[in-house]
Design an enzyme around this catalytic site. Structure first.
Site, mmCIF file in Angstrom:
data_model
loop_
_atom_site.group_PDB
_atom_site.id
_atom_site.type_symbol
_atom_site.label_atom_id
_atom_site.label_comp_id
_atom_site.label_asym_id
_atom_site.label_seq_id
_atom_site.Cartn_x
_atom_site.Cartn_y
_atom_site.Cartn_z
ATOM 1 N N PRO A 2 -45.412 48.527 19.605
ATOM 2 C CA PRO A 2 -45.714 47.286 18.917
ATOM 3 C C PRO A 2 -44.715 46.948 17.823
ATOM 4 O O PRO A 2 -44.609 47.646 16.827
ATOM 5 C CB PRO A 2 -47.110 47.517 18.328
ATOM 6 C CG PRO A 2 -47.485 48.910 18.647
ATOM 7 C CD PRO A 2 -46.385 49.578 19.344
ATOM 8 N N GLU A 3 -43.982 45.889 18.039
ATOM 9 C CA GLU A 3 -43.165 45.296 16.989
ATOM 10 C C GLU A 3 -43.834 43.959 16.658
ATOM 11 O O GLU A 3 -44.940 43.695 17.115
ATOM 12 C CB GLU A 3 -41.716 45.100 17.480
ATOM 13 C CG GLU A 3 -41.072 46.415 17.952
ATOM 14 C CD GLU A 3 -39.630 46.263 18.421
ATOM 15 O OE1 GLU A 3 -38.945 45.344 17.940
ATOM 16 O OE2 GLU A 3 -39.197 47.054 19.261
#
Length: 274
Positions: A2-3
């Site tokens: 997750p960015e």
DNA sequence: AGACGTACCTGACCGC
DNA sequence: TGCGGTCAGGTACGTC
């Protein structure tokens, strides 16, 4: 992994489900994620009504009407799962039951994620947020502010962009993609970029992030919408995880290289990125 | 203060 | 088939 686009996708999924609902039940199945849960974690959530769901950098912020904010970082492999019908997974560490009878599970095999509940009005001064850089899609993030920030640093532009104090929310994937789009060699020292290059980098960062959000993020191993749908930005990668494949820009003549920077893989085209 | 290396963690994958 | 080694990477922290 997750960015920013993945966390944004999760927040957009959580918002309509959580907002205005009362948290009726909280189950913790282990004493810690990356860090131990605070002692009053359950007490602070139980009975609270959710006001609003927001994102800051890679953090999910769930504001409660009690004046507290439930902060979650998904780490490497964290997922929020809505309405899971299947049997409990060994990595389902937290379950939240809502007044709507919806249920949210937090699943995180690697347990790099963490949760903390803090007073909303102290968020800005909290160690996690105090020195975070600007949101890359906000008006505060301009070519000028980026230029000033990059000029102060002598490390490689790749590692500097991963620093959340410079700009908040970028991770390995989107830094590689943005540097490719801007035509900048990831090994360049941050302070050697000229004004034109910083401008190109600034707009590349914004364009890539917007595209990735529109695609629901990238699903490599773990990321999903809260409903379980996949993100599909991975099909638009130009360099990330494309080692040895033809570069999409230079008439397919050159191959994507992979190097190690600060213990992380960097993917780039040495012909197109100078 | 910035730069750099390392720890944290588990699943996937590779070579033998 | 199985097993050990390596890699993936966001953040905090220690050291220089």
């Amino acid at each position: 992994m997750p960015e920013l686009p993945e966390v944004e996708t999760v927040c957009r999924g959580l918002g309509p489900v959580l907002e205005k609902q009362r948290i009726e039940g909280v189950i913790l199945r282990r004493p810690n994620l990356r860090y131990p849960f605070q002692k009053d974690f359950i007490r602070l959530l139980q009975g609270a009504v959710v006001e609003k769901v927001e994102r800051r950098a890679k953090y999910i912020l769930i504001h409660l009407q009690t004046g507290m904010t439930w902060v979650t970082h998904l780490g490497m492999s964290g997922r929020m799962i809505l309405g899971a019908k299947e049997a409990l997974n060994p990595h389902d560490h937290v379950t939240i039951k809502l007044s709507s009878k919806d249920e949210i599970r937090y699943r995180d095999p690697r347990r790099f994620g963490y949760m903390v509940i803090v007073k909303r009005d102290t968020l800005k001064g909290h160690p996690y947020f105090k020195s975070l850089g600007p949101e890359p899609l906000s008006a505060e993030f301009t070519p000028k502010t980026l230029e000033a920030s990059l000029a102060l640093r002598k490390g490689s532009i790749k590692t500097v962009l991963l620093n959340q104090h410079v700009v908040a929310g970028l991770g390995n994937i989107y830094v590689c993609e943005a540097l490719f789009e801007a035509g900048i060699d990831p090994r360049r020292a941050s302070h050697t970029l000229d004004e034109t290059q910083v401008k190109r980098l600034h707009s590349a960062i914004q364009r890539i992030l917007k595209c990735a959000i529109a695609a629901g993020g990238s699903t490599l191993q773990d990321h999903r919408h809260v409903t379980g749908e996949l993100g599909y930005f991975q099909y638009q990668f130009s360099v990330y995880d494309r080692e040895g494949k033809k570069c999409k820009k230079c008439n397919l003549q050159f191959q994507i290289d992979r190097i190690n920077q600060g213990g992380r893989s960097t993917f780039f085209c040495s012909h197109c990125q100078k």
